[in-house]
Motif scaffolding. Sequence first.
Motif, mmCIF file in Angstrom:
data_model
loop_
_atom_site.group_PDB
_atom_site.id
_atom_site.type_symbol
_atom_site.label_atom_id
_atom_site.label_comp_id
_atom_site.label_asym_id
_atom_site.label_seq_id
_atom_site.Cartn_x
_atom_site.Cartn_y
_atom_site.Cartn_z
ATOM 1 N N ARG A 24 0.716 -0.256 -6.019
ATOM 2 C CA ARG A 24 0.430 -1.557 -5.652
ATOM 3 C C ARG A 24 1.450 -2.246 -4.839
ATOM 4 N NH1 ARG A 24 -1.476 -1.261 -11.094
ATOM 5 N NH2 ARG A 24 0.416 -2.233 -11.853
ATOM 6 N N ASN A 25 2.723 -1.778 -5.184
ATOM 7 C CA ASN A 25 3.822 -2.286 -4.052
ATOM 8 C C ASN A 25 3.794 -1.773 -2.776
ATOM 9 O OD1 ASN A 25 5.205 -3.636 -6.346
ATOM 10 N ND2 ASN A 25 6.535 -1.861 -6.722
ATOM 11 N N HIS A 26 3.249 -0.542 -2.752
ATOM 12 C CA HIS A 26 3.147 0.052 -1.342
ATOM 13 C C HIS A 26 2.111 -0.491 -0.598
ATOM 14 C CE1 HIS A 26 6.041 3.191 -1.815
ATOM 15 N NE2 HIS A 26 5.439 3.538 -2.828
ATOM 16 N N VAL A 27 0.923 -0.804 -1.280
ATOM 17 C CA VAL A 27 -0.136 -1.773 -0.661
ATOM 18 C C VAL A 27 0.230 -2.911 -0.359
ATOM 19 C CG1 VAL A 27 -2.439 -2.811 -1.321
ATOM 20 C CG2 VAL A 27 -2.018 -0.547 -1.845
ATOM 21 N N GLY A 28 1.153 -3.539 -1.284
ATOM 22 C CA GLY A 28 1.603 -4.996 -0.947
ATOM 23 C C GLY A 28 2.550 -4.962 0.569
ATOM 24 N N ASN A 29 3.279 -3.806 0.445
ATOM 25 C CA ASN A 29 4.235 -3.577 1.630
ATOM 26 C C ASN A 29 3.279 -3.476 2.724
ATOM 27 O OD1 ASN A 29 6.495 -3.561 0.245
ATOM 28 N ND2 ASN A 29 6.560 -1.332 0.154
ATOM 29 N N ILE A 78 9.396 4.173 10.805
ATOM 30 C CA ILE A 78 9.996 4.842 9.601
ATOM 31 C C ILE A 78 9.432 4.615 8.313
ATOM 32 C CG2 ILE A 78 12.438 4.941 8.282
ATOM 33 C CD1 ILE A 78 13.657 4.091 10.813
ATOM 34 N N GLY A 79 8.862 3.522 8.220
ATOM 35 C CA GLY A 79 8.258 3.145 7.114
ATOM 36 C C GLY A 79 6.725 3.553 6.749
ATOM 37 N N ILE A 80 6.307 4.278 7.730
ATOM 38 C CA ILE A 80 5.015 5.206 7.886
ATOM 39 C C ILE A 80 3.995 3.935 7.747
ATOM 40 C CG2 ILE A 80 3.663 7.022 7.016
ATOM 41 C CD1 ILE A 80 6.117 8.184 5.645
ATOM 42 N N GLY A 81 3.987 3.257 8.740
ATOM 43 C CA GLY A 81 2.822 2.291 8.923
ATOM 44 C C GLY A 81 2.939 1.112 7.978
ATOM 45 N N GLY A 82 4.054 1.251 7.419
ATOM 46 C CA GLY A 82 4.306 -0.322 6.514
ATOM 47 C C GLY A 82 4.224 0.071 4.880
ATOM 48 N N ILE A 83 3.963 1.356 4.711
ATOM 49 C CA ILE A 83 3.891 1.657 3.365
ATOM 50 C C ILE A 83 5.072 1.611 2.734
ATOM 51 C CG2 ILE A 83 3.082 3.410 1.635
ATOM 52 C CD1 ILE A 83 1.042 4.775 3.886
ATOM 53 N N PHE A 84 6.077 1.906 3.386
ATOM 54 C CA PHE A 84 7.583 1.946 2.769
ATOM 55 C C PHE A 84 8.120 0.454 3.480
ATOM 56 C CE2 PHE A 84 6.247 6.003 2.080
ATOM 57 C CZ PHE A 84 6.523 6.270 0.551
ATOM 58 N N ASP A 85 9.329 0.130 2.775
ATOM 59 C CA ASP A 85 10.063 -1.177 3.293
ATOM 60 C C ASP A 85 11.356 -0.700 3.691
ATOM 61 O OD1 ASP A 85 10.854 -3.375 4.140
ATOM 62 O OD2 ASP A 85 10.827 -4.511 2.140
#
Lengths: 269, 206
Positions: free
Chosen positions: A90-95, A131-138
């Motif tokens: 859910r955090n990754h989706v939010g990111n 770097i965050g792969i399309g925003g999945i990571f922050d």
Amino acid sequence: MLDKTKATLKRRFRQSLAAMAPGLLLATGLSGCATAPPKTDAADYQAYQQQNDPIEPTNRFFYRVNDGLDTYFMKPVAQGYVHITTQGIRNHVGNFVTNIGEPARWVNFMAEGMPKDSGTAFMRFLINSTIGIGGIFDPASSFGYKETDTDFGLTLAIWGVPPGPYLYLPAFGPSGFRDVLNIPVEYFATPMEVAPESTALNDFGYAETGLHLINTRANFLAAIDQVKANALDPYATFRSLYRQSRASAIQQIYISDGNTPPDVDQQQP
Amino acid sequence: MNLRRFILGAAAAAPMLIAMAGTAQADTVSPDAAKAFITQSGKQLVGIVNSTSGTQKGQQLRQLVNQIVAVDQVGDYVLGRYVNVVTPQQHQDFQTLFHQLLSYNITYQINAYQGISFTVNGATLQGNDMVVDTTITAPGKAPADVGWAVDNIGGAPKIIDVIVAGTSLRITTRNDYASVISDNGGQVSALLTAMQKQIDKLSAAQ
């Protein structure tokens, strides 16, 4: 190119109208107004003015409509979503959803005259999209570009537009005469709008919107239940929370950009 | 996103959701004293939440809240301008109901917070209040930043407000209660009735 842009705008406008039409029709038909107390009753009249909810009966009607939709549709869906996902997912989706909104924040911060925040939003989009792969990571937060927040309603506030009367919108929920203008702007201000139109892109847009709604509702599950369980008047409580949250967001924009916040939008919530 | 942070924070701060107070007779507390007070109070709170269960937990929490929160001042602040128009009997009834409601609300909410941890970050003066910033984490939940406004009440530091993403919980509750009164023609008796119904509902649920 111009014709294509016009066609896209027309299509989006029709979609917006189609989505909002039932609610707008209902709003027109049910435009009940709260009765103001007489000015001779100074304390009550002042409280009424501070409350600034002149169409409260209509707002309360839509609150009940949304509450019913939420109880019988959104909440069960969100509960199912929580059941099949972890907090990490859910955090990754939010990111991911936050990252899609960064270009709009970048533009809004520029319009607000907030160069530091604007640069932060730009760098966050650049770093997290790559770097965050399309925003999945922050990873941008680790580099010192902490998440900031703004929207067109807050831009108008910084330009000096007052919040205006409170609105509770069908489907959208708490808003105001100023903040409601954010809805069409946000609808168009996504990276998908500048990409060539395609069925796949449309489907992606719908999927992203749906996932955003479910993920957000999932994050609110416990807290909304608590407000509903403990507040004597949940409608008034959500109204107060919304107004305080918006006033705080304005102050936060000034603070995060390194400025002293002026005393704007500080009406009694 | 700010609203999202508020909601997450409100959930994490749920044990103190209604633990708000007024600012009457308040003096500023030093940053170090405020941090020490919140650190100690937080340890006590976490200890109770994580170590006991059921009715015992509720009883211990109620005692702790009465120690660290200026509950009477909370009530008067929440009552707002109506504190000047209530009869002495209504005022007494309100305070009694408010104490009960606070207890039930805390007991209702705390069960979901097994395993919480609590970190004190710093203290800053905001207006007349010393606000201690903390981070609350719970298993399966995102960390939440929660501010605790502390004032010197009657010679001792007490919590007077809980602030999450800029939203004051004492103001929120005051608006909640004011709405009930104004929707019933300005009758404080309607608020007392609504509070009693809420207590009955929460009592039945437990």
